[in-house]
Design a protein around this motif. Structure first.
Motif, PDB file in Angstrom:
ATOM      1  N   GLY A  94      28.607  49.194-101.144  1.00 50.76           N
ATOM      2  CA  GLY A  94      28.444  49.841-102.435  1.00 50.76           C
ATOM      3  C   GLY A  94      27.330  49.230-103.262  1.00 50.76           C
ATOM      4  N   ASN A  95      27.599  49.054-104.562  1.00 52.45           N
ATOM      5  CA  ASN A  95      26.558  48.555-105.469  1.00 52.45           C
ATOM      6  C   ASN A  95      26.395  47.037-105.415  1.00 52.45           C
ATOM      7  OD1 ASN A  95      28.804  47.648-106.824  1.00 52.45           O
ATOM      8  ND2 ASN A  95      28.563  49.019-108.585  1.00 52.45           N
ATOM      9  N   ARG A  96      27.062  46.374-104.494  1.00 51.14           N
ATOM     10  CA  ARG A  96      26.826  44.935-104.328  1.00 51.14           C
ATOM     11  C   ARG A  96      25.472  44.664-103.679  1.00 51.14           C
ATOM     12  NH1 ARG A  96      31.410  41.956-101.331  1.00 51.14           N
ATOM     13  NH2 ARG A  96      31.606  43.896-100.124  1.00 51.14           N
ATOM     14  N   VAL A  97      24.893  45.677-103.058  1.00 51.72           N
ATOM     15  CA  VAL A  97      23.566  45.541-102.473  1.00 51.72           C
ATOM     16  C   VAL A  97      22.691  46.699-102.935  1.00 51.72           C
ATOM     17  CG1 VAL A  97      24.532  44.432-100.419  1.00 51.72           C
ATOM     18  CG2 VAL A  97      23.994  46.875-100.360  1.00 51.72           C
ATOM     19  N   THR A  98      21.389  46.482-102.912  1.00 54.86           N
ATOM     20  CA  THR A  98      20.428  47.573-103.087  1.00 54.86           C
ATOM     21  C   THR A  98      20.126  48.116-101.707  1.00 54.86           C
ATOM     22  OG1 THR A  98      19.453  46.553-105.054  1.00 54.86           O
ATOM     23  CG2 THR A  98      18.128  48.186-103.889  1.00 54.86           C
ATOM     24  N   TYR A  99      20.446  49.405-101.501  1.00 56.31           N
ATOM     25  CA  TYR A  99      20.335  49.988-100.167  1.00 56.31           C
ATOM     26  C   TYR A  99      19.169  50.970-100.148  1.00 56.31           C
ATOM     27  CZ  TYR A  99      21.762  52.455 -95.876  1.00 56.31           C
ATOM     28  OH  TYR A  99      21.790  53.017 -94.632  1.00 56.31           O
ATOM     29  N   LEU A 100      18.184  50.692 -99.296  1.00 49.52           N
ATOM     30  CA  LEU A 100      17.004  51.536 -99.145  1.00 49.52           C
ATOM     31  C   LEU A 100      16.952  52.072 -97.719  1.00 49.52           C
ATOM     32  CD1 LEU A 100      14.399  49.096-100.776  1.00 49.52           C
ATOM     33  CD2 LEU A 100      15.720  50.885-101.934  1.00 49.52           C
ATOM     34  N   THR A 101      16.412  53.265 -97.561  1.00 48.52           N
ATOM     35  CA  THR A 101      16.278  53.857 -96.224  1.00 48.52           C
ATOM     36  C   THR A 101      14.835  54.323 -96.023  1.00 48.52           C
ATOM     37  OG1 THR A 101      16.905  56.072 -96.995  1.00 48.52           O
ATOM     38  CG2 THR A 101      18.676  54.629 -96.210  1.00 48.52           C
ATOM     39  N   GLN A 102      14.454  54.402 -94.766  1.00 47.52           N
ATOM     40  CA  GLN A 102      13.133  54.917 -94.406  1.00 47.52           C
ATOM     41  C   GLN A 102      13.171  55.403 -92.972  1.00 47.52           C
ATOM     42  OE1 GLN A 102      10.699  51.325 -94.866  1.00 47.52           O
ATOM     43  NE2 GLN A 102      10.819  50.918 -92.668  1.00 47.52           N
ATOM     44  N   GLU A 103      12.188  56.227 -92.600  1.00 46.97           N
ATOM     45  CA  GLU A 103      12.025  56.582 -91.200  1.00 46.97           C
ATOM     46  C   GLU A 103      11.635  55.328 -90.427  1.00 46.97           C
ATOM     47  OE1 GLU A 103       9.238  59.723 -90.729  1.00 46.97           O
ATOM     48  OE2 GLU A 103      10.435  61.191 -91.857  1.00 46.97           O
ATOM     49  N   ASN A 104      11.975  55.317 -89.143  1.00 47.60           N
ATOM     50  CA  ASN A 104      11.686  54.131 -88.335  1.00 47.60           C
ATOM     51  C   ASN A 104      10.194  53.811 -88.364  1.00 47.60           C
ATOM     52  OD1 ASN A 104      11.262  53.283 -84.973  1.00 47.60           O
ATOM     53  ND2 ASN A 104      12.345  51.995 -86.429  1.00 47.60           N
ATOM     54  N   SER A 105       9.851  52.675 -88.979  1.00 54.15           N
ATOM     55  CA  SER A 105       8.454  52.298 -89.170  1.00 54.15           C
ATOM     56  C   SER A 105       8.182  50.854 -88.778  1.00 54.15           C
ATOM     57  CB  SER A 105       8.053  52.490 -90.639  1.00 54.15           C
ATOM     58  OG  SER A 105       8.285  53.815 -91.059  1.00 54.15           O
ATOM     59  N   GLY A 106       9.209  50.114 -88.385  1.00 51.81           N
ATOM     60  CA  GLY A 106       9.027  48.743 -87.946  1.00 51.81           C
ATOM     61  C   GLY A 106       9.397  47.709 -88.978  1.00 51.81           C
ATOM     62  N   ALA A 107       9.522  46.481 -88.504  1.00 52.35           N
ATOM     63  CA  ALA A 107      10.001  45.375 -89.336  1.00 52.35           C
ATOM     64  C   ALA A 107       9.096  45.092 -90.513  1.00 52.35           C
ATOM     65  CB  ALA A 107      10.158  44.123 -88.477  1.00 52.35           C
ATOM     66  N   CYS A 108       7.777  45.117 -90.284  1.00 55.05           N
ATOM     67  CA  CYS A 108       6.852  44.763 -91.363  1.00 55.05           C
ATOM     68  C   CYS A 108       6.948  45.737 -92.529  1.00 55.05           C
ATOM     69  CB  CYS A 108       5.419  44.726 -90.826  1.00 55.05           C
ATOM     70  SG  CYS A 108       5.106  43.418 -89.635  1.00 55.05           S
ATOM     71  N   VAL A 109       6.981  47.016 -92.230  1.00 56.35           N
ATOM     72  CA  VAL A 109       7.078  48.026 -93.284  1.00 56.35           C
ATOM     73  C   VAL A 109       8.402  47.887 -94.023  1.00 56.35           C
ATOM     74  CG1 VAL A 109       7.156  50.506 -93.779  1.00 56.35           C
ATOM     75  CG2 VAL A 109       5.527  49.618 -92.100  1.00 56.35           C
ATOM     76  N   ALA A 110       9.488  47.644 -93.271  1.00 63.45           N
ATOM     77  CA  ALA A 110      10.805  47.501 -93.898  1.00 63.45           C
ATOM     78  C   ALA A 110      10.837  46.295 -94.839  1.00 63.45           C
ATOM     79  CB  ALA A 110      11.884  47.370 -92.829  1.00 63.45           C
ATOM     80  N   ARG A 111      10.298  45.179 -94.405  1.00 61.42           N
ATOM     81  CA  ARG A 111      10.297  43.984 -95.255  1.00 61.42           C
ATOM     82  C   ARG A 111       9.424  44.193 -96.493  1.00 61.42           C
ATOM     83  NH1 ARG A 111       9.569  40.843 -89.916  1.00 61.42           N
ATOM     84  NH2 ARG A 111      11.702  40.249 -89.379  1.00 61.42           N
ATOM     85  N   ASN A 112       8.275  44.828 -96.308  1.00 63.13           N
ATOM     86  CA  ASN A 112       7.400  45.085 -97.452  1.00 63.13           C
ATOM     87  C   ASN A 112       8.046  46.048 -98.447  1.00 63.13           C
ATOM     88  OD1 ASN A 112       5.432  43.389 -96.430  1.00 63.13           O
ATOM     89  ND2 ASN A 112       4.190  45.031 -95.569  1.00 63.13           N
ATOM     90  N   LYS A 113       8.801  47.004 -97.949  1.00 69.72           N
ATOM     91  CA  LYS A 113       9.499  47.926 -98.845  1.00 69.72           C
ATOM     92  C   LYS A 113      10.552  47.178 -99.649  1.00 69.72           C
ATOM     93  CE  LYS A 113      11.764  52.430 -99.034  1.00 69.72           C
ATOM     94  NZ  LYS A 113      11.961  53.721 -98.313  1.00 69.72           N
ATOM     95  N   GLY A 114      11.291  46.306 -98.988  1.00 70.32           N
ATOM     96  CA  GLY A 114      12.271  45.495 -99.702  1.00 70.32           C
ATOM     97  C   GLY A 114      11.610  44.625-100.750  1.00 70.32           C
ATOM     98  N   LEU A 115      10.462  44.040-100.406  1.00 71.14           N
ATOM     99  CA  LEU A 115       9.725  43.198-101.348  1.00 71.14           C
ATOM    100  C   LEU A 115       9.311  43.998-102.575  1.00 71.14           C
ATOM    101  CD1 LEU A 115       8.266  40.500-102.021  1.00 71.14           C
ATOM    102  CD2 LEU A 115       6.298  41.378-100.726  1.00 71.14           C
ATOM    103  N   ALA A 116       8.829  45.221-102.371  1.00 68.10           N
ATOM    104  CA  ALA A 116       8.368  46.059-103.478  1.00 68.10           C
ATOM    105  C   ALA A 116       9.494  46.425-104.437  1.00 68.10           C
ATOM    106  CB  ALA A 116       7.706  47.329-102.934  1.00 68.10           C
ATOM    107  N   HIS A 117      10.741  46.472-103.941  1.00 70.19           N
ATOM    108  CA  HIS A 117      11.890  46.846-104.771  1.00 70.19           C
ATOM    109  C   HIS A 117      12.661  45.638-105.287  1.00 70.19           C
ATOM    110  CE1 HIS A 117      11.150  50.808-103.013  1.00 70.19           C
ATOM    111  NE2 HIS A 117      11.901  51.305-103.966  1.00 70.19           N
ATOM    112  N   SER A 118      12.176  44.442-105.000  1.00 76.24           N
ATOM    113  CA  SER A 118      12.911  43.240-105.383  1.00 76.24           C
ATOM    114  C   SER A 118      12.464  42.750-106.754  1.00 76.24           C
ATOM    115  CB  SER A 118      12.700  42.133-104.345  1.00 76.24           C
ATOM    116  OG  SER A 118      11.335  41.735-104.310  1.00 76.24           O
ATOM    117  N   GLY A 119      13.320  41.923-107.374  1.00 74.64           N
ATOM    118  CA  GLY A 119      13.010  41.399-108.694  1.00 74.64           C
ATOM    119  C   GLY A 119      12.963  39.896-108.779  1.00 74.64           C
ATOM    120  N   GLY A 120      13.232  39.210-107.685  1.00 77.28           N
ATOM    121  CA  GLY A 120      13.306  37.756-107.711  1.00 77.28           C
ATOM    122  C   GLY A 120      11.941  37.085-107.741  1.00 77.28           C
ATOM    123  N   THR A 121      11.882  35.930-108.364  1.00 82.94           N
ATOM    124  CA  THR A 121      10.676  35.105-108.307  1.00 82.94           C
ATOM    125  C   THR A 121      10.520  34.502-106.923  1.00 82.94           C
ATOM    126  OG1 THR A 121      10.952  34.540-110.638  1.00 82.94           O
ATOM    127  CG2 THR A 121       9.491  33.117-109.353  1.00 82.94           C
TER     128      THR A 121
END
Length: 324
Positions: A55-82
């Motif tokens: 549920g809302n305990r995590v931020t859940y993002l989805t994408q078409e299969n694009s590989g690890a690098c794209v997935a990590r970069n997408k998570g980075l773009a949506h993150s707020g941590g220093t």
């Protein structure tokens, strides 16, 4: 204890068997101010159902299969941590990982990195040879180029500052293997220090599956390709670390020679010759990697014949032990 927000980014591709355990380990950190971001990289198994239970305990993002690098970069773009940590969906963070690494990270601009434990398929644990044991680093030491080439720093042993990743564009989506090695070397060559602290950060699950979102195999690393190795040489010679060129030239030469030997064992003579020639350009025959007996054979027989003799001797003496 600092209340700094740390973002833990978990890319997932067809890891329904393990992803819940990975997420729980991120949510259960002793440092409470974490956000957990899970990126489903087009999974076709039950990963979506497993991730959705949080549920809302995590931020859940989805994408078409694009590989690890794209997935990590997408998570980075949506993150707020220093501060940023990456965790693969089949691995497990130890409970005090974030707290321990954040303690060091707040005192320096360096990337903090540590060690891991291997988690085998039968459930047994094995301590991974530490950087202390394999490269002579002690707590507080900065990694050298030899550290990255001889003792690769694994993705989830690191804690980054967001600004470091954003400045150099995060992971390179064109890299299909050895993605973390490429990122770490790019950061290092860009002037970022990597500071070692021997805390065990996570359990690295040992299993073979085509669903693993990253494969850390030195034999298929990004830098096994000769053109990419030449790019690395240029980056070391002309980048922020150019003042260390004389030391790093020999490190690169030994790595090129060692890589040439591996190509020979795999029967790829063309690639082997290219790496041997590069090693010679960096330091001559004296740069040759190997035992004293191998170097003797190489000097009189040449690298190809010397490798064949070495392989034959190894098969006779230790037929079940892999060669270095």
């Amino acid at each position: 204890m600092t209340d700094e927000l740390v973002s833990i980014i978990i890319p997932c591709y067809n890891n329904s068997q393990f992803v819940s355990e990975a997420i729980n380990s991120a949510l259960s950190q002793t440092h409470s101010n974490v956000e957990v971001i899970v990126v489903n990289d087009g999974s076709t198994d039950d990963s979506d159902a497993e991730i959705s239970t949080f549920g809302n305990r995590v931020t859940y993002l989805t994408q078409e299969n694009s590989g690890a690098c794209v997935a990590r970069n997408k998570g980075l773009a949506h993150s707020g941590g220093t501060f940023i940590k990456f965790l693969d969906a089949d691995d497990i963070l130890l409970p005090d990982c974030v707290q321990a690494q954040l303690f060091h990270a707040k005192r320096t601009d360096a990337v903090i990195f540590g060690d891991c434990i291997l988690l085998h398929e039968d459930g047994t644990l094995e301590h991974h040879p530490t950087h202390l044991e394999s490269s002579g680093l002690i707590a507080g030491d900065n990694a050298s180029l030899a550290t990255f080439l001889n003792n690769p720093v694994l993705t989830s042993t690191t804690m980054f500052r967001r600004a470091q990743l954003e400045r150099l564009g995060g992971f390179d989506p064109t890299v299909r293997r050895g993605q973390e090695h490429e990122l770490h070397l790019r950061l290092y060559n860009g002037g970022v220090d990597f500071e070692y602290h021997p805390e065990v950060c996570y359990q690295y699950r040992q299993h073979f599956s085509p669903s693993r979102i990253s494969v850390s195999s030195r034999n298929v690393s990004h830098f096994r390709m000769h053109n990419n190795f030449l790019k690395l040489i240029d980056a070391v010679r002309d980048g922020e670390r150019k003042s260390d060129w004389e030391t790093n030239r020999r490190v690169l030469g030994r790595t090129a020679w060692r890589t040439g030997r591996r190509h020979l064992r795999a029967g790829d003579y063309s690639a082997a010759k290219m790496f041997f020639n590069t090693a010679r350009e960096l330091g001559g025959y004296d740069i040759a990697h190997g035992t004293s007996s191998y170097r003797f054979l190489r000097r009189f027989l040449g690298p190809i014949a010397a490798e064949k003799v070495s392989m034959l001797r190894h098969q006779i003496r230790s037929p079940f032990k892999p060669m270095d």
